[in-house]
Design an enzyme around this catalytic site. Sequence first.
Site, short mmCIF file in Angstrom:
data_model
loop_
_atom_site.label_atom_id
_atom_site.label_comp_id
_atom_site.label_asym_id
_atom_site.label_seq_id
_atom_site.Cartn_x
_atom_site.Cartn_y
_atom_site.Cartn_z
N THR A 153 50.55 -44.56 41.62
CA THR A 153 49.60 -44.85 40.55
C THR A 153 48.25 -45.18 41.18
O THR A 153 48.20 -45.64 42.31
CB THR A 153 50.16 -46.07 39.79
OG1 THR A 153 51.33 -45.67 39.12
CG2 THR A 153 49.18 -46.66 38.81
N ARG A 181 59.05 -42.18 28.09
CA ARG A 181 59.04 -43.46 28.80
C ARG A 181 57.60 -43.90 29.09
O ARG A 181 56.78 -43.11 29.56
CB ARG A 181 59.81 -43.32 30.11
CG ARG A 181 59.86 -44.60 30.96
CD ARG A 181 58.80 -44.60 32.04
NE ARG A 181 58.92 -45.73 32.95
CZ ARG A 181 57.99 -46.06 33.84
NH1 ARG A 181 56.89 -45.35 33.94
NH2 ARG A 181 58.17 -47.09 34.64
N VAL A 182 57.30 -45.14 28.81
CA VAL A 182 55.99 -45.70 29.18
C VAL A 182 56.25 -46.92 30.04
O VAL A 182 57.10 -47.76 29.71
CB VAL A 182 55.18 -46.09 27.92
CG1 VAL A 182 53.85 -46.72 28.32
CG2 VAL A 182 54.93 -44.87 27.04
N GLY A 183 55.56 -47.00 31.17
CA GLY A 183 55.73 -48.14 32.07
C GLY A 183 54.67 -49.20 31.83
O GLY A 183 54.08 -49.30 30.75
N ASP A 184 54.41 -49.96 32.87
CA ASP A 184 53.45 -51.06 32.78
C ASP A 184 52.00 -50.60 32.72
O ASP A 184 51.13 -51.28 32.17
CB ASP A 184 53.59 -51.94 34.04
CG ASP A 184 53.26 -51.13 35.30
OD1 ASP A 184 53.97 -50.14 35.57
OD2 ASP A 184 52.27 -51.46 35.99
N GLY A 205 53.62 -49.94 40.99
CA GLY A 205 54.98 -50.32 41.36
C GLY A 205 55.96 -50.01 40.25
O GLY A 205 55.67 -49.24 39.35
N1 ASP Z 1 53.75 -48.50 37.63
C1 ASP Z 1 53.98 -47.10 37.38
C2 ASP Z 1 54.96 -46.93 36.28
O1 ASP Z 1 55.97 -47.63 36.26
C3 ASP Z 1 54.43 -46.35 38.57
C4 ASP Z 1 53.72 -46.64 39.86
O2 ASP Z 1 52.88 -47.52 39.92
O3 ASP Z 1 53.97 -45.94 40.86
O4 ASP Z 1 54.78 -46.08 35.44
#
Ligand code: ASP
Length: 283
Positions: A153, A181-184, A205
């Site tokens: 990211t 899917r949606v992350g942080d 992360g």
């Molecule tokens: N934080 C991102 C996510 O979980 C992935 C990443 O930072 O590599 O979508």
Amino acid sequence: PDEAVAACLAGCRRALEAGWAILQRGGAAVDAVEAAIVVLEEDPTFDAGFGSHLNRDGRVELDAIIMDGATLNAGAVACVERVRNPIRLARKVMESCEHMMLVGAGAEQFAAAAGLPLCQPEELICEREKKAWAKCVQGDHLSEFHFSPQHGTVGAVARDVQGHIVAGTSTGGTCCKLPGRVGDSPLIGCGCYADIEAGGVSCTGWGEAIMKVVLAKSAADDLRSGRNAQEAADAAVQLLARRANGAGGLILLDRNGHPGFAFNTPHMAYGYVAPDGSIVTAV
Ligand code: ASP
């Protein structure tokens, strides 16, 4: 990843140059953050924009956020498939949308109405990720098929001559994620936070862990309570590991522009412009 260290450092440098060119001539932090992140989205070394990881259906779904620490306004988008530079769209949402976050087809409709060009979904896919995905779908998802399971990211934080602080984050998310899917990353307080009373933070992360500890806001709260930039960054990563068993990292600036960075992965590429104007990059 070890094999990408040189490319990551070069990408960070180009992003810093783009952002610093704007700040140096008295430009706004929001322009600097957008310019820096566009450079990283265009660079297939990173998991953002072109070259992002593919989801389980073999498609790229992008998430991004930008936040203005002076007003606490933010704009975020998630699951967009036809926007080459989602950070630009996030900024449009922040500046000219009544809502703070748009997803999927609605976000793309808003992009078109706001005058951002839409691309074909295939234009976001690079050969490396296509090959990795093709191997993953043949059997169990194996991280060694990938350039790296997490090739990164991207994020940027800037403070301008007015003392305004802006932070932004952009990602293709995790490899072989479920569609939708949606992350942080695009969630306010999780993958990004900015407040001129505290500082600006951008995280990377394992999203499912970062969300549990609302990582960016936790780091900002530490800055607000008087921890210095490096202490706040270290404390945030310790919190991620201790409470969510998570791997990741973050970059931040405190309200006076001092940088901090921490990670508990083998590497995280980062950089900053030092007080004398020189660019520092490291992994
Ligand atoms: N934080 C991102 C996510 O979980 C992935 C990443 O930072 O590599 O979508």
